[in-house]
Motif scaffolding. Structure first.
Motif, PDB file in Angstrom:
ATOM      1  N   TRP A 100      18.677   0.389  -3.327  1.00 59.67           N
ATOM      2  CA  TRP A 100      18.936   0.942  -4.653  1.00 59.67           C
ATOM      3  C   TRP A 100      18.545   2.408  -4.667  1.00 59.67           C
ATOM      4  CZ3 TRP A 100      22.334  -1.407  -7.242  1.00 59.67           C
ATOM      5  CH2 TRP A 100      22.598  -1.059  -8.566  1.00 59.67           C
ATOM      6  N   HIS A 101      18.628   3.035  -5.833  1.00 61.81           N
ATOM      7  CA  HIS A 101      18.276   4.450  -5.963  1.00 61.81           C
ATOM      8  C   HIS A 101      17.499   4.666  -7.246  1.00 61.81           C
ATOM      9  CE1 HIS A 101      21.275   5.581  -9.104  1.00 61.81           C
ATOM     10  NE2 HIS A 101      21.887   4.494  -8.639  1.00 61.81           N
ATOM     11  N   ALA A 102      16.848   5.826  -7.326  1.00 61.76           N
ATOM     12  CA  ALA A 102      16.053   6.136  -8.511  1.00 61.76           C
ATOM     13  C   ALA A 102      16.001   7.641  -8.724  1.00 61.76           C
ATOM     14  CB  ALA A 102      14.636   5.595  -8.349  1.00 61.76           C
ATOM     15  N   ASP A 103      15.830   8.042  -9.978  1.00 62.40           N
ATOM     16  CA  ASP A 103      15.627   9.453 -10.308  1.00 62.40           C
ATOM     17  C   ASP A 103      14.238   9.911  -9.876  1.00 62.40           C
ATOM     18  OD1 ASP A 103      18.151   9.800 -11.467  1.00 62.40           O
ATOM     19  OD2 ASP A 103      17.438   9.082 -13.422  1.00 62.40           O
ATOM     20  N   ASP A 104      13.304   8.971  -9.818  1.00 62.18           N
ATOM     21  CA  ASP A 104      11.931   9.261  -9.394  1.00 62.18           C
ATOM     22  C   ASP A 104      11.419   8.034  -8.644  1.00 62.18           C
ATOM     23  OD1 ASP A 104       9.190   9.692  -9.125  1.00 62.18           O
ATOM     24  OD2 ASP A 104       8.925  10.390 -11.180  1.00 62.18           O
ATOM     25  N   LEU A 105      11.303   8.138  -7.347  1.00 60.93           N
ATOM     26  CA  LEU A 105      10.892   6.991  -6.527  1.00 60.93           C
ATOM     27  C   LEU A 105       9.502   6.480  -6.886  1.00 60.93           C
ATOM     28  CD1 LEU A 105      12.278   8.190  -3.075  1.00 60.93           C
ATOM     29  CD2 LEU A 105      13.171   6.329  -4.487  1.00 60.93           C
ATOM     30  N   SER A 106       8.648   7.345  -7.439  1.00 63.24           N
ATOM     31  CA  SER A 106       7.286   6.917  -7.778  1.00 63.24           C
ATOM     32  C   SER A 106       7.250   5.986  -8.986  1.00 63.24           C
ATOM     33  CB  SER A 106       6.385   8.131  -8.021  1.00 63.24           C
ATOM     34  OG  SER A 106       6.768   8.813  -9.199  1.00 63.24           O
ATOM     35  N   GLY A 155       8.132   1.032  -8.945  1.00 61.29           N
ATOM     36  CA  GLY A 155       7.266  -0.149  -9.013  1.00 61.29           C
ATOM     37  C   GLY A 155       6.791  -0.600  -7.648  1.00 61.29           C
ATOM     38  N   PHE A 156       6.750   0.322  -6.689  1.00 58.96           N
ATOM     39  CA  PHE A 156       6.217  -0.018  -5.371  1.00 58.96           C
ATOM     40  C   PHE A 156       4.703  -0.101  -5.454  1.00 58.96           C
ATOM     41  CE2 PHE A 156      10.097   2.326  -3.697  1.00 58.96           C
ATOM     42  CZ  PHE A 156      10.760   1.174  -3.343  1.00 58.96           C
ATOM     43  N   PRO A 157       4.056  -0.959  -4.728  1.00 62.37           N
ATOM     44  CA  PRO A 157       4.690  -1.834  -3.776  1.00 62.37           C
ATOM     45  C   PRO A 157       5.233  -3.137  -4.374  1.00 62.37           C
ATOM     46  CG  PRO A 157       2.335  -1.954  -3.454  1.00 62.37           C
ATOM     47  CD  PRO A 157       2.596  -0.939  -4.538  1.00 62.37           C
ATOM     48  N   PHE A 158       4.509  -3.760  -5.316  1.00 57.66           N
ATOM     49  CA  PHE A 158       4.946  -5.098  -5.746  1.00 57.66           C
ATOM     50  C   PHE A 158       5.079  -5.252  -7.258  1.00 57.66           C
ATOM     51  CE2 PHE A 158       2.973  -5.636  -1.566  1.00 57.66           C
ATOM     52  CZ  PHE A 158       4.084  -6.107  -0.878  1.00 57.66           C
ATOM     53  N   GLN A 159       5.348  -4.168  -7.963  1.00 55.71           N
ATOM     54  CA  GLN A 159       5.599  -4.244  -9.408  1.00 55.71           C
ATOM     55  C   GLN A 159       7.092  -4.169  -9.723  1.00 55.71           C
ATOM     56  OE1 GLN A 159       3.127  -4.995 -11.529  1.00 55.71           O
ATOM     57  NE2 GLN A 159       1.933  -5.110  -9.667  1.00 55.71           N
ATOM     58  N   GLY A 169       0.790  -1.225   0.000  1.00 56.90           N
ATOM     59  CA  GLY A 169       0.000   0.000   0.000  1.00 56.90           C
ATOM     60  C   GLY A 169       0.822   1.275   0.000  1.00 56.90           C
ATOM     61  N   PHE A 170       2.150   1.170  -0.017  1.00 55.40           N
ATOM     62  CA  PHE A 170       3.023   2.343   0.013  1.00 55.40           C
ATOM     63  C   PHE A 170       2.970   3.086  -1.309  1.00 55.40           C
ATOM     64  CE2 PHE A 170       7.354   4.033  -0.906  1.00 55.40           C
ATOM     65  CZ  PHE A 170       7.372   5.046   0.033  1.00 55.40           C
ATOM     66  N   THR A 171       2.863   4.397  -1.242  1.00 54.85           N
ATOM     67  CA  THR A 171       2.937   5.253  -2.417  1.00 54.85           C
ATOM     68  C   THR A 171       4.186   6.105  -2.280  1.00 54.85           C
ATOM     69  OG1 THR A 171       0.531   5.321  -2.592  1.00 54.85           O
ATOM     70  CG2 THR A 171       1.759   7.013  -3.787  1.00 54.85           C
ATOM     71  N   ALA A 172       5.134   5.902  -3.162  1.00 52.11           N
ATOM     72  CA  ALA A 172       6.412   6.603  -3.091  1.00 52.11           C
ATOM     73  C   ALA A 172       6.280   8.042  -3.576  1.00 52.11           C
ATOM     74  CB  ALA A 172       7.455   5.868  -3.927  1.00 52.11           C
ATOM     75  N   PRO A 173       7.069   8.947  -3.002  1.00 51.12           N
ATOM     76  CA  PRO A 173       7.061  10.329  -3.489  1.00 51.12           C
ATOM     77  C   PRO A 173       7.700  10.425  -4.864  1.00 51.12           C
ATOM     78  CG  PRO A 173       8.783  10.040  -1.836  1.00 51.12           C
ATOM     79  CD  PRO A 173       8.007   8.750  -1.898  1.00 51.12           C
ATOM     80  N   ALA A 174       7.273  11.382  -5.646  1.00 50.81           N
ATOM     81  CA  ALA A 174       7.815  11.584  -6.992  1.00 50.81           C
ATOM     82  C   ALA A 174       9.071  12.441  -6.896  1.00 50.81           C
ATOM     83  CB  ALA A 174       6.766  12.233  -7.885  1.00 50.81           C
ATOM     84  N   LYS A 175      10.092  11.893  -6.248  1.00 51.26           N
ATOM     85  CA  LYS A 175      11.348  12.602  -6.032  1.00 51.26           C
ATOM     86  C   LYS A 175      12.504  11.629  -6.204  1.00 51.26           C
ATOM     87  CE  LYS A 175       9.382  15.828  -2.738  1.00 51.26           C
ATOM     88  NZ  LYS A 175       9.463  16.411  -1.424  1.00 51.26           N
ATOM     89  N   PRO A 176      13.704  12.147  -6.498  1.00 50.86           N
ATOM     90  CA  PRO A 176      14.869  11.257  -6.556  1.00 50.86           C
ATOM     91  C   PRO A 176      15.285  10.859  -5.149  1.00 50.86           C
ATOM     92  CG  PRO A 176      15.522  13.521  -7.002  1.00 50.86           C
ATOM     93  CD  PRO A 176      14.028  13.519  -6.878  1.00 50.86           C
ATOM     94  N   GLY A 177      15.850   9.655  -5.022  1.00 48.60           N
ATOM     95  CA  GLY A 177      16.309   9.234  -3.709  1.00 48.60           C
ATOM     96  C   GLY A 177      16.876   7.827  -3.692  1.00 48.60           C
ATOM     97  N   VAL A 178      17.374   7.472  -2.524  1.00 51.86           N
ATOM     98  CA  VAL A 178      17.873   6.130  -2.240  1.00 51.86           C
ATOM     99  C   VAL A 178      16.778   5.432  -1.446  1.00 51.86           C
ATOM    100  CG1 VAL A 178      19.633   4.817  -0.984  1.00 51.86           C
ATOM    101  CG2 VAL A 178      20.264   6.922  -2.180  1.00 51.86           C
ATOM    102  N   TYR A 179      16.545   4.153  -1.721  1.00 54.52           N
ATOM    103  CA  TYR A 179      15.538   3.421  -0.963  1.00 54.52           C
ATOM    104  C   TYR A 179      16.075   2.079  -0.518  1.00 54.52           C
ATOM    105  CZ  TYR A 179      14.584   0.935  -5.364  1.00 54.52           C
ATOM    106  OH  TYR A 179      14.694   0.186  -6.507  1.00 54.52           O
TER     107      TYR A 179
END
Length: 147
Positions: free
Chosen positions: A49-55, A58-62, A20-30
């Protein structure tokens, strides 16, 4: 908030239940963590890992590794996520933080792994004038713990 990294130097938001987690549309490490003790707030980092856009991760299970995470945790509701928005961080900064996390926690769901030690051949010999002593940093983290 949870502190992760060498000397717990990074303040990560979370942990939050991954389902059910919705990631923010921001760059970051997770990091994805498994709860190791249901009675206590203890977690094991199982993926970083890290991403340019956390949203877009593929959270939560994609996410391409989400099946590994569920298998490792034993249940999708034992999975948690935490994230760190690197202030002014470039992709190279985020990657460096991930490499540190991989070396410290050795997450089982990451394909890449890094050592947390240094070797003599990496830095060569060392000599100093009489005003300073030799290096005191141990070669491995276990050297420090054993005295």
């Amino acid at each position: 908030m949870i502190r992760l990294g060498t000397l717990s130097g990074y303040f990560f938001e979370g942990p939050r239940v991954l389902a059910g987690f919705t990631a923010p549309a921001k760059p970051g490490v997770y990091v994805v963590m498994a709860k190791t003790d249901p009675a206590r707030e203890q977690f094991a980092v199982i993926y970083a890992w890290h991403a340019d856009d956390l949203s877009t991760v593929g959270f939560p299970f994609q996410h391409k590794h989400s099946a590994r995470w569920v298998k490792r945790a034993g249940d999708r509701f034992k999975l948690f996520v935490a994230w760190f928005e690197v202030p002014g961080g470039l992709p190279s900064h985020r990657e460096q933080i991930v490499h540190e996390l991989l070396a410290v926690y050795k997450p089982s769901c990451n394909d890449e792994q890094y050592e947390s030690t240094w070797r003599q051949e990496w830095i060569g010999g060392y000599s100093t004038p009489a005003t300073t002593g030799p290096l005191t940093t141990p070669k491995t983290p276990t050297d420090e713990a054993s005295g």
